[in-house]
Design a protein around this motif. Structure first.
Motif, PDB file in Angstrom:
ATOM      1  N   THR A 228      34.951  37.960  11.558  1.00  0.00           N
ATOM      2  CA  THR A 228      36.496  38.150  10.541  1.00  0.00           C
ATOM      3  C   THR A 228      36.562  39.570   9.686  1.00  0.00           C
ATOM      4  OG1 THR A 228      34.999  35.527   9.783  1.00  0.00           O
ATOM      5  CG2 THR A 228      37.039  37.549   8.640  1.00  0.00           C
ATOM      6  N   LEU A 229      37.623  39.767   9.895  1.00  0.00           N
ATOM      7  CA  LEU A 229      38.380  40.914   9.394  1.00  0.00           C
ATOM      8  C   LEU A 229      38.105  41.473   7.334  1.00  0.00           C
ATOM      9  CD1 LEU A 229      39.468  43.372  10.229  1.00  0.00           C
ATOM     10  CD2 LEU A 229      41.630  42.595   9.613  1.00  0.00           C
ATOM     11  N   GLN A 230      37.435  42.022   7.321  1.00  0.00           N
ATOM     12  CA  GLN A 230      37.068  42.574   5.972  1.00  0.00           C
ATOM     13  C   GLN A 230      37.299  43.998   4.829  1.00  0.00           C
ATOM     14  OE1 GLN A 230      34.503  40.206   4.408  1.00  0.00           O
ATOM     15  NE2 GLN A 230      34.174  38.498   5.965  1.00  0.00           N
ATOM     16  N   SER A 231      38.396  44.667   5.691  1.00  0.00           N
ATOM     17  CA  SER A 231      39.107  46.330   5.812  1.00  0.00           C
ATOM     18  C   SER A 231      39.964  45.432   4.661  1.00  0.00           C
ATOM     19  CB  SER A 231      39.974  46.282   6.720  1.00  0.00           C
ATOM     20  OG  SER A 231      39.480  46.220   8.508  1.00  0.00           O
ATOM     21  N   ASP A 232      40.391  45.351   3.928  1.00  0.00           N
ATOM     22  CA  ASP A 232      41.398  44.776   2.558  1.00  0.00           C
ATOM     23  C   ASP A 232      40.500  43.754   1.669  1.00  0.00           C
ATOM     24  OD1 ASP A 232      43.553  46.062   4.266  1.00  0.00           O
ATOM     25  OD2 ASP A 232      44.128  44.255   4.180  1.00  0.00           O
ATOM     26  N   ALA A 233      38.767  44.102   1.321  1.00  0.00           N
ATOM     27  CA  ALA A 233      38.022  43.129   0.878  1.00  0.00           C
ATOM     28  C   ALA A 233      37.302  43.599  -0.242  1.00  0.00           C
ATOM     29  CB  ALA A 233      37.234  41.651   1.255  1.00  0.00           C
ATOM     30  N   TRP A 234      37.137  45.168   0.519  1.00  0.00           N
ATOM     31  CA  TRP A 234      35.628  45.619   0.209  1.00  0.00           C
ATOM     32  C   TRP A 234      36.402  47.414  -1.055  1.00  0.00           C
ATOM     33  CZ3 TRP A 234      31.143  43.783  -1.129  1.00  0.00           C
ATOM     34  CH2 TRP A 234      31.235  42.605  -0.091  1.00  0.00           C
TER      35      TRP A 234
ATOM     36  N   LEU B  31      35.874  53.431   5.541  1.00  0.00           N
ATOM     37  CA  LEU B  31      34.711  53.083   5.955  1.00  0.00           C
ATOM     38  C   LEU B  31      35.586  52.884   7.708  1.00  0.00           C
ATOM     39  CD1 LEU B  31      31.853  51.163   4.362  1.00  0.00           C
ATOM     40  CD2 LEU B  31      32.327  53.522   5.205  1.00  0.00           C
ATOM     41  N   GLY B  32      36.848  52.655   7.723  1.00  0.00           N
ATOM     42  CA  GLY B  32      37.669  52.683   8.509  1.00  0.00           C
ATOM     43  C   GLY B  32      37.863  51.033   8.802  1.00  0.00           C
ATOM     44  N   VAL B  33      38.110  50.183   9.960  1.00  0.00           N
ATOM     45  CA  VAL B  33      37.918  48.724   9.998  1.00  0.00           C
ATOM     46  C   VAL B  33      36.336  48.192   9.495  1.00  0.00           C
ATOM     47  CG1 VAL B  33      38.507  46.475  11.756  1.00  0.00           C
ATOM     48  CG2 VAL B  33      39.290  48.899  11.738  1.00  0.00           C
ATOM     49  N   LEU B  34      36.561  46.856   9.074  1.00  0.00           N
ATOM     50  CA  LEU B  34      35.209  46.772   8.134  1.00  0.00           C
ATOM     51  C   LEU B  34      35.777  44.807   8.890  1.00  0.00           C
ATOM     52  CD1 LEU B  34      34.701  47.508   4.745  1.00  0.00           C
ATOM     53  CD2 LEU B  34      33.566  48.073   6.308  1.00  0.00           C
TER      54      LEU B  34
ATOM     55  N   LEU C 116      27.755  52.573  -1.306  1.00  0.00           N
ATOM     56  CA  LEU C 116      27.902  51.592  -2.403  1.00  0.00           C
ATOM     57  C   LEU C 116      29.678  51.002  -1.706  1.00  0.00           C
ATOM     58  CD1 LEU C 116      25.856  53.766  -3.964  1.00  0.00           C
ATOM     59  CD2 LEU C 116      26.730  52.785  -6.053  1.00  0.00           C
ATOM     60  N   MET C 117      28.911  49.580  -1.691  1.00  0.00           N
ATOM     61  CA  MET C 117      30.251  48.780  -1.664  1.00  0.00           C
ATOM     62  C   MET C 117      30.486  47.541  -2.571  1.00  0.00           C
ATOM     63  SD  MET C 117      29.825  48.831   2.287  1.00  0.00           S
ATOM     64  CE  MET C 117      30.956  47.845   3.185  1.00  0.00           C
ATOM     65  N   VAL C 118      31.278  47.290  -3.349  1.00  0.00           N
ATOM     66  CA  VAL C 118      31.627  46.240  -3.932  1.00  0.00           C
ATOM     67  C   VAL C 118      33.038  45.377  -3.895  1.00  0.00           C
ATOM     68  CG1 VAL C 118      30.451  47.024  -5.967  1.00  0.00           C
ATOM     69  CG2 VAL C 118      33.045  46.990  -5.621  1.00  0.00           C
ATOM     70  N   PHE C 119      33.368  44.470  -3.624  1.00  0.00           N
ATOM     71  CA  PHE C 119      34.775  43.326  -3.730  1.00  0.00           C
ATOM     72  C   PHE C 119      35.857  44.318  -4.144  1.00  0.00           C
ATOM     73  CE2 PHE C 119      32.274  39.322  -3.203  1.00  0.00           C
ATOM     74  CZ  PHE C 119      32.286  39.343  -2.237  1.00  0.00           C
ATOM     75  N   ARG C 120      36.807  44.754  -3.762  1.00  0.00           N
ATOM     76  CA  ARG C 120      37.968  45.406  -3.617  1.00  0.00           C
ATOM     77  C   ARG C 120      38.521  45.145  -5.380  1.00  0.00           C
ATOM     78  NH1 ARG C 120      42.574  47.823  -0.417  1.00  0.00           N
ATOM     79  NH2 ARG C 120      44.314  48.591  -1.475  1.00  0.00           N
ATOM     80  N   SER C 121      38.326  44.214  -6.241  1.00  0.00           N
ATOM     81  CA  SER C 121      39.315  43.688  -6.989  1.00  0.00           C
ATOM     82  C   SER C 121      37.964  44.287  -7.873  1.00  0.00           C
ATOM     83  CB  SER C 121      39.150  42.194  -6.972  1.00  0.00           C
ATOM     84  OG  SER C 121      37.625  41.576  -7.043  1.00  0.00           O
TER      85      SER C 121
ATOM     86  N   THR D 128      22.772  43.198  -3.536  1.00  0.00           N
ATOM     87  CA  THR D 128      22.108  42.846  -4.770  1.00  0.00           C
ATOM     88  C   THR D 128      23.313  43.161  -5.828  1.00  0.00           C
ATOM     89  OG1 THR D 128      20.561  44.127  -5.652  1.00  0.00           O
ATOM     90  CG2 THR D 128      21.685  46.244  -4.929  1.00  0.00           C
ATOM     91  N   GLN D 129      22.923  43.242  -6.614  1.00  0.00           N
ATOM     92  CA  GLN D 129      24.095  43.700  -8.171  1.00  0.00           C
ATOM     93  C   GLN D 129      23.789  45.309  -8.232  1.00  0.00           C
ATOM     94  OE1 GLN D 129      25.180  40.938 -10.382  1.00  0.00           O
ATOM     95  NE2 GLN D 129      24.932  40.117  -8.121  1.00  0.00           N
ATOM     96  N   ILE D 130      25.476  45.260  -8.832  1.00  0.00           N
ATOM     97  CA  ILE D 130      25.567  46.278  -9.123  1.00  0.00           C
ATOM     98  C   ILE D 130      26.187  46.179 -10.739  1.00  0.00           C
ATOM     99  CG2 ILE D 130      27.078  49.074  -8.370  1.00  0.00           C
ATOM    100  CD1 ILE D 130      26.632  48.247  -5.385  1.00  0.00           C
ATOM    101  N   GLN D 131      25.692  47.077 -11.171  1.00  0.00           N
ATOM    102  CA  GLN D 131      25.803  45.998 -13.065  1.00  0.00           C
ATOM    103  C   GLN D 131      25.752  44.900 -12.565  1.00  0.00           C
ATOM    104  OE1 GLN D 131      24.679  47.710 -14.851  1.00  0.00           O
ATOM    105  NE2 GLN D 131      26.376  48.456 -16.079  1.00  0.00           N
ATOM    106  N   HIS D 132      26.888  43.804 -12.647  1.00  0.00           N
ATOM    107  CA  HIS D 132      27.112  42.765 -12.720  1.00  0.00           C
ATOM    108  C   HIS D 132      27.939  42.169 -11.669  1.00  0.00           C
ATOM    109  CE1 HIS D 132      30.677  44.127 -14.893  1.00  0.00           C
ATOM    110  NE2 HIS D 132      31.646  43.124 -14.126  1.00  0.00           N
ATOM    111  N   MET D 133      27.920  43.374 -10.550  1.00  0.00           N
ATOM    112  CA  MET D 133      28.695  42.997  -9.310  1.00  0.00           C
ATOM    113  C   MET D 133      27.543  42.457  -8.094  1.00  0.00           C
ATOM    114  SD  MET D 133      31.505  46.090  -9.902  1.00  0.00           S
ATOM    115  CE  MET D 133      30.330  47.126 -10.433  1.00  0.00           C
ATOM    116  N   ASN D 134      28.769  42.216  -7.423  1.00  0.00           N
ATOM    117  CA  ASN D 134      27.716  41.451  -6.077  1.00  0.00           C
ATOM    118  C   ASN D 134      28.506  42.843  -5.109  1.00  0.00           C
ATOM    119  OD1 ASN D 134      26.438  39.294  -6.455  1.00  0.00           O
ATOM    120  ND2 ASN D 134      28.738  38.062  -5.957  1.00  0.00           N
ATOM    121  N   GLY D 135      27.114  43.826  -4.702  1.00  0.00           N
ATOM    122  CA  GLY D 135      27.611  44.529  -3.869  1.00  0.00           C
ATOM    123  C   GLY D 135      26.680  44.864  -2.803  1.00  0.00           C
TER     124      GLY D 135
END
Length: 181
Positions: free
Chosen positions: A96-102, A28-31, A156-161, A137-144
């Motif tokens: 807040t830069l979020q690029s590496d978090a998602w 998505l580029g810079v988040l 769809l976006m979820v935390f990188r981890s 919302t939840q995507i299965q059991h993940m916040n997304g």
């Protein structure tokens, strides 16, 4: 000294198609998360449109298109995806830069709503969740985050981890829908 190579959350996975639905990792580029300072929401909306050419989204909505998209991301918060935020916005908002978090993927195809019905507790049917609608919302059991970006296409976006888990859960849902017939 070692040469480090940046990797995407899904390690630049190849597009996967199961049945009529395709899953693609997207950059998505810079988040950047943007939240207005107290009393600055209206001024921020005007400055944001002037700086980026897209409207500040209403709650549960996204504006713009690929390359420059603003996604509602919760109370008084928007995720700017694509360009770096204009420095003029610093007067109105915390950024807040979020690029590496998602991690971000698109899910596209004729049966995409049926696939999402297996992993998202939100009615994403076209009658209720139109293009430009978004939900945290939840995507299965993940916040997304789920955003309709086309007639049969979702971002769809979820935390990188959680990238590997997202891939696993979506593949299982895609296989389930494809096995119907």
């Amino acid at each position: 000294m070692a040469d480090l190579i940046a990797k995407t959350p899904l390690d630049s996975m190849e597009a996967k198609t199961i049945g009529t639905v395709a899953l693609v990792e997207v950059d998505l580029g810079v988040l950047t998360s943007i939240a207005p300072f107290a009393g600055q929401a209206k001024a921020l909306g005007g400055a944001f449109k002037a700086a980026h050419g897209i409207a500040w989204p209403a709650p549960l909505r996204a504006t713009g298109k690929a390359g420059a998209r603003a996604i509602w991301f919760g109370k008084d918060t928007v995720m700017l995806a694509g360009p770096e935020p204009d420095a003029a916005l610093n007067a109105y908002a915390a950024m807040t830069l979020q690029s590496d978090a998602w991690t971000s993927v698109t899910l596209t195809g004729a049966d995409v709503e049926a696939v999402l019905a297996r992993v998202v507790p939100v009615d994403v049917s076209a009658a209720h969740f139109k293009r430009g609608h978004t939900a945290r919302t939840q995507i299965q059991h993940m916040n997304g985050s789920v955003t309709r970006i086309g007639a049969d296409s979702f971002l769809l976006m979820v935390f990188r981890s959680m990238a590997g888990t997202l891939l696993h859960d979506l593949e299982r849902a895609m296989e389930s829908v494809a096995s119907r017939g």
